[in-house]
Scaffold this motif. Structure first.
Motif, mmCIF file in Angstrom:
data_model
loop_
_atom_site.group_PDB
_atom_site.id
_atom_site.type_symbol
_atom_site.label_atom_id
_atom_site.label_comp_id
_atom_site.label_asym_id
_atom_site.label_seq_id
_atom_site.Cartn_x
_atom_site.Cartn_y
_atom_site.Cartn_z
ATOM 1 N N GLY A 1 -14.820 0.276 7.264
ATOM 2 C CA GLY A 1 -14.483 -1.064 6.782
ATOM 3 C C GLY A 1 -14.917 -2.133 7.756
ATOM 4 N N ARG A 2 -15.160 -3.311 7.229
ATOM 5 C CA ARG A 2 -15.572 -4.453 8.041
ATOM 6 C C ARG A 2 -14.593 -5.597 7.812
ATOM 7 N N ARG A 3 -14.043 -6.127 8.883
ATOM 8 C CA ARG A 3 -13.135 -7.272 8.812
ATOM 9 C C ARG A 3 -13.944 -8.502 8.393
ATOM 10 N N VAL A 4 -13.427 -9.232 7.431
ATOM 11 C CA VAL A 4 -14.086 -10.439 6.934
ATOM 12 C C VAL A 4 -13.191 -11.632 7.249
ATOM 13 N N SER A 5 -13.768 -12.635 7.919
ATOM 14 C CA SER A 5 -13.021 -13.834 8.288
ATOM 15 C C SER A 5 -13.809 -15.070 7.885
ATOM 16 N N LEU B 1 -9.634 -12.595 5.878
ATOM 17 C CA LEU B 1 -9.585 -12.470 4.423
ATOM 18 C C LEU B 1 -9.288 -11.050 3.972
ATOM 19 N N GLY B 2 -9.653 -10.060 4.782
ATOM 20 C CA GLY B 2 -9.416 -8.679 4.413
ATOM 21 C C GLY B 2 -10.440 -7.767 5.051
ATOM 22 N N THR B 3 -10.338 -6.493 4.728
ATOM 23 C CA THR B 3 -11.286 -5.499 5.213
ATOM 24 C C THR B 3 -12.136 -5.032 4.036
ATOM 25 N N ALA B 4 -13.437 -5.216 4.172
ATOM 26 C CA ALA B 4 -14.377 -4.885 3.105
ATOM 27 C C ALA B 4 -15.035 -3.545 3.368
#
Length: 74
Positions: A15-19, A29-32
């Motif tokens: 997963g990639r953290r999205v900010s 915003l969440g983990t994509a």
């Protein structure tokens, strides 16, 4: 101007953290786990055409590169 959206490099789970940076602060915003997830997060944050900005470095900074990397197999 720096990118307004940051997609962190993949975690061990993939997963990639999205900010997003707005109003002078960073909002997580969440983990994509896919481009689709990033698009959904950006739509929820109020961006009208997030598909159009995913590859625009003025908008999105992809830490660790643009490609999604699969987590290691166990």
């Amino acid at each position: 101007m720096a990118a307004l959206i940051m997609v962190d490099e993949p975690s061990v789970q993939g997963g990639r953290r999205v900010s997003v940076f707005r109003r002078g602060r960073e909002e997580h915003l969440g983990t994509a786990f896919s481009d689709h997830d990033v698009i959904v997060f950006l739509q929820a944050a109020g961006l009208s055409d997030p598909e159009e900005v995913l590859d625009d470095p003025r908008w999105v900074e992809w830490s660790g590169g643009r490609d999604w990397k699969r987590p290691p197999m166990r």
